[in-house]
Motif scaffolding. Structure first.
Motif, PDB file in Angstrom:
ATOM      1  N   PHE A   1     -60.098 -48.052  -1.454  1.00  0.00           N
ATOM      2  CA  PHE A   1     -60.050 -49.189  -1.989  1.00  0.00           C
ATOM      3  C   PHE A   1     -61.448 -49.938  -2.569  1.00  0.00           C
ATOM      4  O   PHE A   1     -60.890 -50.815  -3.786  1.00  0.00           O
TER       5      PHE A   1
ATOM      6  N   TRP B   1     -64.425 -51.690  -7.313  1.00  0.00           N
ATOM      7  CA  TRP B   1     -65.366 -51.725  -8.078  1.00  0.00           C
ATOM      8  C   TRP B   1     -65.732 -51.547  -9.128  1.00  0.00           C
ATOM      9  O   TRP B   1     -66.396 -51.664 -10.174  1.00  0.00           O
TER      10      TRP B   1
ATOM     11  N   VAL C   1     -45.642 -52.600 -13.051  1.00  0.00           N
ATOM     12  CA  VAL C   1     -45.688 -53.479 -11.063  1.00  0.00           C
ATOM     13  C   VAL C   1     -44.571 -52.428 -10.893  1.00  0.00           C
ATOM     14  O   VAL C   1     -44.470 -52.129  -9.608  1.00  0.00           O
TER      15      VAL C   1
ATOM     16  N   VAL D   1     -44.393 -50.526  -7.342  1.00  0.00           N
ATOM     17  CA  VAL D   1     -43.349 -50.819  -6.362  1.00  0.00           C
ATOM     18  C   VAL D   1     -42.468 -49.673  -5.651  1.00  0.00           C
ATOM     19  O   VAL D   1     -42.627 -48.986  -4.695  1.00  0.00           O
TER      20      VAL D   1
ATOM     21  N   SER E   1     -45.554 -50.849   2.226  1.00  0.00           N
ATOM     22  CA  SER E   1     -47.116 -50.709   2.775  1.00  0.00           C
ATOM     23  C   SER E   1     -47.330 -50.881   4.674  1.00  0.00           C
ATOM     24  O   SER E   1     -48.249 -50.161   4.405  1.00  0.00           O
TER      25      SER E   1
ATOM     26  N   ILE F   1     -47.959 -46.939   4.396  1.00  0.00           N
ATOM     27  CA  ILE F   1     -48.802 -45.920   3.913  1.00  0.00           C
ATOM     28  C   ILE F   1     -49.978 -45.978   5.122  1.00  0.00           C
ATOM     29  O   ILE F   1     -51.309 -45.602   5.139  1.00  0.00           O
ATOM     30  N   ILE F   2     -50.287 -47.642   5.889  1.00  0.00           N
ATOM     31  CA  ILE F   2     -51.162 -47.840   6.282  1.00  0.00           C
ATOM     32  C   ILE F   2     -50.877 -46.454   7.882  1.00  0.00           C
ATOM     33  O   ILE F   2     -52.394 -46.617   7.753  1.00  0.00           O
TER      34      ILE F   2
ATOM     35  N   LEU G   1     -58.999 -48.645   3.105  1.00  0.00           N
ATOM     36  CA  LEU G   1     -58.233 -50.075   2.747  1.00  0.00           C
ATOM     37  C   LEU G   1     -59.101 -51.270   2.756  1.00  0.00           C
ATOM     38  O   LEU G   1     -58.748 -51.601   2.530  1.00  0.00           O
TER      39      LEU G   1
ATOM     40  N   PRO H   1     -62.354 -53.106   1.240  1.00  0.00           N
ATOM     41  CA  PRO H   1     -62.882 -52.773  -0.048  1.00  0.00           C
ATOM     42  C   PRO H   1     -64.319 -52.700  -0.002  1.00  0.00           C
ATOM     43  O   PRO H   1     -65.152 -52.426  -1.152  1.00  0.00           O
ATOM     44  N   PHE H   2     -65.195 -52.390   0.775  1.00  0.00           N
ATOM     45  CA  PHE H   2     -66.348 -52.634   0.767  1.00  0.00           C
ATOM     46  C   PHE H   2     -67.448 -51.326   1.867  1.00  0.00           C
ATOM     47  O   PHE H   2     -67.917 -51.005   2.881  1.00  0.00           O
TER      48      PHE H   2
ATOM     49  N   ILE I   1     -55.725 -57.909 -11.983  1.00  0.00           N
ATOM     50  CA  ILE I   1     -54.555 -58.261 -11.122  1.00  0.00           C
ATOM     51  C   ILE I   1     -54.337 -56.873 -11.057  1.00  0.00           C
ATOM     52  O   ILE I   1     -53.712 -55.760 -10.114  1.00  0.00           O
TER      53      ILE I   1
ATOM     54  N   SER J   1     -56.139 -53.904  -9.161  1.00  0.00           N
ATOM     55  CA  SER J   1     -55.743 -53.939  -7.731  1.00  0.00           C
ATOM     56  C   SER J   1     -54.075 -53.063  -7.492  1.00  0.00           C
ATOM     57  O   SER J   1     -53.412 -52.570  -6.688  1.00  0.00           O
ATOM     58  N   ILE J   2     -52.649 -53.256  -8.470  1.00  0.00           N
ATOM     59  CA  ILE J   2     -51.435 -53.093  -7.894  1.00  0.00           C
ATOM     60  C   ILE J   2     -51.361 -51.808  -8.204  1.00  0.00           C
ATOM     61  O   ILE J   2     -51.475 -50.954  -7.930  1.00  0.00           O
TER      62      ILE J   2
ATOM     63  N   VAL K   1     -53.126 -50.421  -5.167  1.00  0.00           N
ATOM     64  CA  VAL K   1     -51.495 -49.875  -4.169  1.00  0.00           C
ATOM     65  C   VAL K   1     -51.558 -48.473  -3.847  1.00  0.00           C
ATOM     66  O   VAL K   1     -50.766 -47.804  -3.160  1.00  0.00           O
TER      67      VAL K   1
ATOM     68  N   LEU L   1     -53.301 -45.459  -3.264  1.00  0.00           N
ATOM     69  CA  LEU L   1     -52.698 -45.179  -2.481  1.00  0.00           C
ATOM     70  C   LEU L   1     -51.972 -44.451  -1.695  1.00  0.00           C
ATOM     71  O   LEU L   1     -51.482 -44.099  -0.705  1.00  0.00           O
TER      72      LEU L   1
END
Lengths: 99, 534
Positions: free
Chosen positions: B75, B79, B196, B200, B209, B212-213, B225, B227-228, B292, B295-296, B299, B302
């Motif tokens: 993720f 950037w 989208v 999805v 979700s 995936i996690i 996961l 972002p930094f 946006i 970002s979709i 995911v 991922l």
């Protein structure tokens, strides 16, 4: 004096003021929070929803701050636009004008 | 290879019919004048150019490189896509200044900001560069479509390149920017909906979700996961220093004009907006949608990683998002997905066809060759230029394999050494055309030295790209700052006119004082008098 000015005259709206600078700071934050918030919300992570909510609140705040000023600038400026456009055309067609 | 059912083909035919229909529908509006053909008469409400900003910056190659960076860096790779955020500040600063100038193009703006021979040289250079760049982007994006069609149907590369760009040219030739903007709105809606849906679908295929996690955790890849998650401050292939550089380039760049290659397309959207307010919101919200969307996508990528971990070949994992669509969508929906890919493709092609034609018509033909040209003639020149760009892009596209590395270098030129001058031209009254021209020339030489020549002779090590940026910025400044200060400022009369019309931000006090003295800031003078009287 109010912290955020919401009533503008055309002349004062033309100036760069603290409302612009606050917007300049808030706007990138909105983008950062949206980028992170949307992704993590799609993963159904609580931190994602919190970040996204913070981003939406900041967007609303940003519009609340800058919108009255933008409206005032736009209203005043559109009145002058036709004259500016004519001047611009003359400048572009410089040969015609000078020839 | 992907097999299509009847319903799949139906989606595609229906979609192409709607697109070409839009061109025919707006043909009458587009041919009215130059302003209509290139700026839709400057009367658009903010949401139309906003959808165009979004649609234009969703190209066929975009999902590939977004997938590439997210698959590689998790993720945190988001950037890499954040360069679009230059609009955060631009929407409220340079957009306002540019919209008030009423210049059709950035090249035209140069002659409003600067004066004399230097300004004319800049206008010629910027417009020629933009005609070339738009042709190059058309070839590049067209080739990406060729590759997708090759992957899907096994077609030769040239078929995908030529067929869809030619279809797009029908409505751009007919209705100009009216056709572009109306088609972009439809394409933007379709593309966003499909992005989208496919994402999805992919997330569900990977176990949702939670799945995936959990799977990332089991694989020991939970860092994806975060972002930094950088590789250190300066070490590794994704250091925090890179992130900070990106933030500076993207955000501070919003004070200038041309700090991002996307500025030139955005400038057209800014001028086509009805008011300054519409222009600001169009840029801001169009970019918000882009972020946006990224970002979709992130995911979904991922999810792709969870489904297909361990792919090391970049050309394979870069097609990850497309694979989610083609492998997991039900029959009948695959055609809809391909129709959305066409939408994504056409929105980018149409913009660059019309944009390149505008630079040719307005800045080269009208300004230098035939200033007496009438409106009707200009519309026809616009159409002719569109056709030339289209044909030129086919040649570029087919040569792309050989010239890509050279042209990426050319793109790099746009960003590094002229980044600060692009800001200075807006914020500093003393910066003149000679300083700006010298920055372009200096950047050309310095880029060669820093990127290729000095490292190959071992004079300097091969630097990471973010360090090259800072070095090029510094080296360029050593040239253009003295050139600016050793040459005369632009005539005060010219600067005053520009200031009164555009009201730029930054260090303009000598010009402002002169404008006030001449009574050009009437509103302000009246209000100050009123305050003093009170």
């Amino acid at each position: 004096m109010k912290l955020i000015r919401r009533h503008w005259t055309p002349g004062s709206a033309d100036e760069w003021t603290k409302e612009d600078w606050i917007t300049i700071i808030i706007s990138p934050l909105c983008y950062i929070l949206l980028s992170i918030g949307v992704g993590l919300s799609f993963l159904l992570l609580p931190v994602g929803f919190i970040t996204l909510t913070a981003g939406i609140v900041l967007i609303i705040l940003m519009h609340w701050i800058i919108d009255p000023k933008l409206k005032s600038i736009s209203h005043d400026y559109e009145e002058k636009q036709q004259q500016y456009l004519e001047e611009l055309e003359n400048k572009v067609r410089w040969e015609e004008k000078n020839g | 290879m992907v097999t299509f059912e009847f319903l799949d083909w139906l989606w595609i035919v229906l979609f192409l019919f709607i697109m070409i229909g839009a061109g025919i529908l707006f043909y009458r509006l587009g041919k009215r004048s130059e302003s209509d053909f290139f700026l839709a008469g400057r009367g658009l409400p903010w949401w139309l150019p906003a959808s165009s900003v979004y649609a234009t910056h969703t190209a066929t190659d975009t999902p590939m490189w977004v997938t590439g960076v997210i698959y590689k860096y998790g993720f945190t790779g988001i950037w890499y896509t954040f360069f679009a955020a230059w609009c955060a500040i631009s929407a409220f600063v340079s957009t306002r200044i540019f919209r008030r100038s009423l210049a059709y193009t950035q090249a035209e703006w140069n002659t409003l900001r600067f004066h004399g021979v230097g300004a004319e040289m800049l206008r010629g250079w910027i417009s020629g560069w933009q005609v070339f760049m738009n042709m190059f982007i058309l070839g590049w994006v067209g080739m990406a479509m060729g590759k997708i069609c090759n992957y899907m149907f096994g077609w030769e590369l040239w078929i995908g390149l030529i067929v869809f760009s030619a279809v797009c040219a029908v409505y751009v030739l007919a209705a100009g920017y009216w056709g572009v903007i109306m088609a972009d709105f439809q394409q933007g809606v379709i593309a966003f909906a499909v992005i989208v849906i496919v994402s999805v679908w992919g997330i569900i295929a990977a176990g949702g979700s939670e799945g995936i996690i959990t799977k990332l955790s089991e694989m020991g890849e939970s860092w994806r996961l975060n972002p930094f998650h950088f590789s250190g401050w300066f070490e590794g292939d994704f250091p925090a220093a890179w992130f900070i550089t990106m933030m500076v380039i993207a955000l501070i760049g919003g004070f200038g004009m041309g700090t991002s290659i996307d500025w030139y397309a955005e400038a057209q959207r800014i001028q086509s907006s009805k008011t300054v307010r519409d222009a600001s919101y169009s840029i801001w919200w169009g970019t918000a949608l882009v972020l946006i969307r990224n970002s979709i996508w992130a995911v979904a990528v991922l999810a792709f990683f969870v489904l297909f971990p361990g792919i090391t070949d970049a050309s394979e994992y870069e097609l990850g998002w497309f694979r989610l669509g083609f492998d997991y969508l039900p029959a009948g929906m695959v055609g809809f997905f391909f129709a959305a890919i066409i939408a994504i493709h056409l929105s980018t092609i149409s913009t660059h066809l019309n944009l390149g034609a505008m630079y040719f018509t307005r800045d080269l033909y009208l300004h230098y060759f035939k200033p007496t040209a009438g409106e009707k003639e200009l519309v026809w020149v616009g159409r002719f230029a569109t056709l030339v760009l289209l044909i030129g892009s086919f040649f570029y596209g087919l040569m792309m394999e050989e010239i890509t590395s050279w042209l990426i270098f050319a793109l790099w030129l746009m960003a590094a050494g002229v980044w600060l001058p692009n800001i200075l031209q807006v914020v500093w009254w003393r910066f003149n055309s000679w300083g700006y021209l010298s920055s372009w020339i200096a950047n050309l030489g310095m880029s060669w030295l820093v990127v290729w020549i000095l490292p190959s002779y071992g004079v300097i090590p091969e630097l990471p790209d973010y360090q090259q940026f800072w070095l090029l910025m510094l080296l360029g400044a050593i040239i253009y700052i003295p050139v600016t200060l050793l040459t005369k400022p632009e005539p005060m009369e010219h600067l005053v006119k520009f200031y009164a019309q555009s009201r730029p931000i930054g260090w303009w006090s000598p010009v402002r004082k002169e404008a006030q003295k001449l009574g050009l800031l009437n509103h302000l003078n009246k209000e100050q008098t009123k305050m003093e009287t009170a």
